[in-house]
Design a protein around this motif. Structure first.
Motif, mmCIF file in Angstrom:
data_model
loop_
_atom_site.group_PDB
_atom_site.id
_atom_site.type_symbol
_atom_site.label_atom_id
_atom_site.label_comp_id
_atom_site.label_asym_id
_atom_site.label_seq_id
_atom_site.Cartn_x
_atom_site.Cartn_y
_atom_site.Cartn_z
ATOM 1 N N ASP A 16 7.297 7.887 -6.250
ATOM 2 C CA ASP A 16 7.308 6.565 -5.627
ATOM 3 C C ASP A 16 8.729 6.071 -5.415
ATOM 4 O OD1 ASP A 16 8.169 5.830 -8.166
ATOM 5 O OD2 ASP A 16 6.245 5.002 -8.762
ATOM 6 N N ASP B 77 2.273 3.877 -1.316
ATOM 7 C CA ASP B 77 3.031 3.689 -2.550
ATOM 8 C C ASP B 77 2.716 2.309 -3.127
ATOM 9 O OD1 ASP B 77 4.891 3.181 -4.516
ATOM 10 O OD2 ASP B 77 6.609 3.921 -3.367
ATOM 11 N N LEU C 91 3.796 7.840 -0.924
ATOM 12 C CA LEU C 91 4.253 8.775 -1.953
ATOM 13 C C LEU C 91 3.376 10.011 -1.930
ATOM 14 C CD1 LEU C 91 1.954 8.705 -4.390
ATOM 15 C CD2 LEU C 91 3.112 6.615 -5.037
#
Length: 164
Positions: free
Chosen positions: A29, A75, A99
């Motif tokens: 992330d 994310d 992510l």
DNA sequence: GCCAACGTTGGC
DNA sequence: GCCAACGTTGGC
């Protein structure tokens, strides 16, 4: 299959940290650069090999190998006001940042330093963003040829630092 | 749409 | 700690 290189500051999250995670898994992330986001979101596939690079530290360089372990997903740290990665411009119905999961594979037998990699910047590694001046990209694709060449350096003599 | 100001990255 | 290079922001 696409090869990759990701940067991480070891004082924030090191390869050892990744290795210590359950299953060696960590959601990657906090990527907040559009070019890196696009690579991650649009071109990473589970199983893609990844060089793990330590940046902003005493001896920057490639320290190990990971692999992409999931498809991209939004994310969640972007939605969290308490996260350092919070972005009020990203909303769950229209996420801006993504992510993938990263999985630990192994450490290299030795660190392949940026200085050593740069000695090949005009040769075998020409065109690799990492060895070009001023590069700040934290997620970048590598050609299979670049990947193989760098892996070959791992077992070669460290000619850069052993040239006394 | 230009571009100066600003914040960040990251090597050294 | 310094600072060059870069990406982003926002005034106009």
């Amino acid at each position: 299959m696409q090869h990759w290189l990701i940067k991480s500051e070891p004082s924030v999250f090191s390869l050892d940290d990744l290795a210590a995670r359950p299953g060696g898994l960590e959601p990657w992330d906090g990527v907040r650069n559009y070019q890196a986001r696009n690579f991650l979101r649009d071109r990473m596939r589970p199983g893609d090999p990844v060089f793990f690079y330590h940046s902003n530290c005493r001896e920057p360089g490639i320290v190990g190998i990971a692999e992409v372990a999931s498809e991209a997903r939004p994310d969640p740290t972007a939605f969290d006001p308490r996260s350092p990665y919070h972005d009020p411009g990203s909303h769950p119905d229209r996420p801006r940042w993504f992510l993938v999961e990263m999985r630990y594979v192994r450490h290299l037998h030795r660190l392949i330093s940026l200085a050593e990699l740069k000695t090949h910047a005009e040769g075998a590694l020409a065109g690799l963003p990492l060895v070009q001046r001023g590069n700040r990209l934290s997620v970048m694709p590598l050609s299979a040829a670049h990947w193989t060449f760098i892996l070959g350096l791992e077992s070669a003599a460290d000619s850069y630092t052993n040239h006394t």
